[in-house]
Design a protein around this motif. Sequence first.
Motif, PDB file in Angstrom:
ATOM      1  N   GLU A  23      59.192  26.083  49.918  1.00 16.66           N
ATOM      2  CA  GLU A  23      58.486  25.954  48.645  1.00 16.66           C
ATOM      3  C   GLU A  23      56.987  25.816  48.864  1.00 16.66           C
ATOM      4  OE1 GLU A  23      58.680  25.307  44.246  1.00 16.66           O
ATOM      5  OE2 GLU A  23      59.238  26.706  45.835  1.00 16.66           O
ATOM      6  N   GLY A  24      56.598  25.108  49.932  1.00 18.08           N
ATOM      7  CA  GLY A  24      55.180  25.016  50.258  1.00 18.08           C
ATOM      8  C   GLY A  24      54.598  26.383  50.578  1.00 18.08           C
ATOM      9  N   LEU A  25      55.346  27.190  51.315  1.00 21.54           N
ATOM     10  CA  LEU A  25      54.897  28.539  51.659  1.00 21.54           C
ATOM     11  C   LEU A  25      54.869  29.443  50.440  1.00 21.54           C
ATOM     12  CD1 LEU A  25      56.857  28.980  55.000  1.00 21.54           C
ATOM     13  CD2 LEU A  25      54.372  29.095  54.771  1.00 21.54           C
ATOM     14  N   ARG A  26      55.785  29.229  49.505  1.00 20.02           N
ATOM     15  CA  ARG A  26      55.782  30.050  48.284  1.00 20.02           C
ATOM     16  C   ARG A  26      54.520  29.810  47.462  1.00 20.02           C
ATOM     17  NH1 ARG A  26      56.726  29.762  42.909  1.00 20.02           N
ATOM     18  NH2 ARG A  26      57.106  27.510  42.980  1.00 20.02           N
ATOM     19  N   LEU A  27      54.203  28.548  47.262  1.00 18.59           N
ATOM     20  CA  LEU A  27      53.035  28.217  46.435  1.00 18.59           C
ATOM     21  C   LEU A  27      51.714  28.433  47.167  1.00 18.59           C
ATOM     22  CD1 LEU A  27      54.244  24.943  44.666  1.00 18.59           C
ATOM     23  CD2 LEU A  27      53.803  27.154  43.595  1.00 18.59           C
ATOM     24  N   HIS A  28      51.739  28.272  48.489  1.00 18.63           N
ATOM     25  CA  HIS A  28      50.504  28.354  49.261  1.00 18.63           C
ATOM     26  C   HIS A  28      50.718  29.213  50.514  1.00 18.63           C
ATOM     27  CE1 HIS A  28      49.309  25.038  46.643  1.00 18.63           C
ATOM     28  NE2 HIS A  28      50.420  24.423  47.013  1.00 18.63           N
ATOM     29  N   PRO A  29      50.889  30.520  50.334  1.00 17.12           N
ATOM     30  CA  PRO A  29      51.137  31.403  51.482  1.00 17.12           C
ATOM     31  C   PRO A  29      49.960  31.393  52.450  1.00 17.12           C
ATOM     32  CG  PRO A  29      50.580  32.692  49.540  1.00 17.12           C
ATOM     33  CD  PRO A  29      50.778  31.275  49.068  1.00 17.12           C
ATOM     34  N   PRO A  30      50.231  31.439  53.755  1.00 21.07           N
ATOM     35  CA  PRO A  30      49.141  31.413  54.738  1.00 21.07           C
ATOM     36  C   PRO A  30      48.176  32.582  54.575  1.00 21.07           C
ATOM     37  CG  PRO A  30      51.257  31.917  55.779  1.00 21.07           C
ATOM     38  CD  PRO A  30      51.555  31.471  54.392  1.00 21.07           C
ATOM     39  N   PHE A  31      48.708  33.734  54.140  1.00 20.36           N
ATOM     40  CA  PHE A  31      47.865  34.905  53.890  1.00 20.36           C
ATOM     41  C   PHE A  31      48.201  35.438  52.504  1.00 20.36           C
ATOM     42  CE2 PHE A  31      48.515  34.731  58.514  1.00 20.36           C
ATOM     43  CZ  PHE A  31      47.196  34.588  58.920  1.00 20.36           C
ATOM     44  N   ILE A  69      40.357  27.357  47.001  1.00 25.22           N
ATOM     45  CA  ILE A  69      39.310  28.360  47.130  1.00 25.22           C
ATOM     46  C   ILE A  69      39.711  29.336  48.230  1.00 25.22           C
ATOM     47  CG2 ILE A  69      37.992  26.991  48.807  1.00 25.22           C
ATOM     48  CD1 ILE A  69      35.441  28.155  47.561  1.00 25.22           C
ATOM     49  N   PHE A  70      39.357  30.602  48.055  1.00 25.98           N
ATOM     50  CA  PHE A  70      39.698  31.623  49.036  1.00 25.98           C
ATOM     51  C   PHE A  70      38.597  31.692  50.083  1.00 25.98           C
ATOM     52  CE2 PHE A  70      40.083  36.017  50.595  1.00 25.98           C
ATOM     53  CZ  PHE A  70      41.432  36.053  50.888  1.00 25.98           C
ATOM     54  N   GLU A  71      38.959  31.386  51.338  1.00 30.40           N
ATOM     55  CA  GLU A  71      38.005  31.422  52.442  1.00 30.40           C
ATOM     56  C   GLU A  71      38.590  32.245  53.585  1.00 30.40           C
ATOM     57  OE1 GLU A  71      36.992  27.504  53.628  1.00 30.40           O
ATOM     58  OE2 GLU A  71      35.532  27.216  52.015  1.00 30.40           O
ATOM     59  N   GLY A  72      37.864  33.275  54.005  1.00 27.58           N
ATOM     60  CA  GLY A  72      38.375  34.111  55.080  1.00 27.58           C
ATOM     61  C   GLY A  72      39.634  34.816  54.633  1.00 27.58           C
ATOM     62  N   LEU A  73      40.746  34.537  55.302  1.00 26.65           N
ATOM     63  CA  LEU A  73      42.016  35.163  54.957  1.00 26.65           C
ATOM     64  C   LEU A  73      43.001  34.189  54.316  1.00 26.65           C
ATOM     65  CD1 LEU A  73      42.601  37.289  58.194  1.00 26.65           C
ATOM     66  CD2 LEU A  73      41.756  38.094  55.981  1.00 26.65           C
ATOM     67  N   SER A  74      42.576  32.952  54.086  1.00 26.50           N
ATOM     68  CA  SER A  74      43.516  31.951  53.592  1.00 26.50           C
ATOM     69  C   SER A  74      42.959  31.180  52.404  1.00 26.50           C
ATOM     70  CB  SER A  74      43.878  30.974  54.721  1.00 26.50           C
ATOM     71  OG  SER A  74      42.716  30.294  55.161  1.00 26.50           O
ATOM     72  N   LEU A  75      43.864  30.488  51.706  1.00 22.86           N
ATOM     73  CA  LEU A  75      43.492  29.607  50.614  1.00 22.86           C
ATOM     74  C   LEU A  75      43.321  28.197  51.165  1.00 22.86           C
ATOM     75  CD1 LEU A  75      45.888  30.760  47.747  1.00 22.86           C
ATOM     76  CD2 LEU A  75      43.405  30.976  47.770  1.00 22.86           C
ATOM     77  N   THR A  76      42.187  27.597  50.929  1.00 26.42           N
ATOM     78  CA  THR A  76      41.935  26.249  51.427  1.00 26.42           C
ATOM     79  C   THR A  76      41.648  25.310  50.265  1.00 26.42           C
ATOM     80  OG1 THR A  76      39.558  26.685  51.710  1.00 26.42           O
ATOM     81  CG2 THR A  76      40.995  27.147  53.584  1.00 26.42           C
TER      82      THR A  76
END
Length: 215
Positions: free
Chosen positions: A70-78, A191-198
């Motif tokens: 669920e963490g990966l669904r809401l906040h995918p690494p890419f 916020i979108f930074e580089g290739l990921s959401l931080t």
Amino acid sequence: MFRFFSLQELFVGGTDSSVQTTQWTMAEIINKPDVLERLREEIDSIVGKSRLIQETDISKLPYLQAVVKEGLRLHPPFPLLTRKFQETCDVKGFHIPEKTTLVINAYAVMRNPDSWEDPNEFKPERFLISSRSRQDDEREQAALKYIPFGGGRRGCPGSSLASVSVGTAVGVMVQCFDWRIKGGKVNMEEIFEGLSLTMVHPLKCTAVPRTMPFL
């Protein structure tokens, strides 16, 4: 003893994507005390209180696996995935020239209300096999609505390793500490930074060690 720190300090040797995924997942757990309590009960029941959780325990902890998913669904690494067409083709009436780059918004796909109930809510229970029929599970896979690591033959080969490593990190933190956040809720602004959401505001917590024989 209390310590005030950023979770990023815990992962000196980790990759940025694993750090971000772990931080987002812990933030969601801290915001949902019922999830934290259920997860801790599962870990205490299966792993016990005499040792730390290990990677070999993950397969025996279905709720922890669901929390990570669920963490990966809401906040995918890419959140944005790219593919390039090797040859010209037509897809549903659209003519696509050779070498066209396709950008897939994985973030939007995994929050699509047509595919997910309460898409913006952190609900690990949706990934518990016992709560779904086999037909629903097969339909989900066919629809490719869960793509934190891409999908098909071009999916990330490290997805299993990433899930286990994040699961172990999250499991250890839930097993060993009670978590407190100033104001009671984690600020989930992104916020979108580089290739990921931080996180706009890095997650800072007060960790209170539990009474465990090995601590």
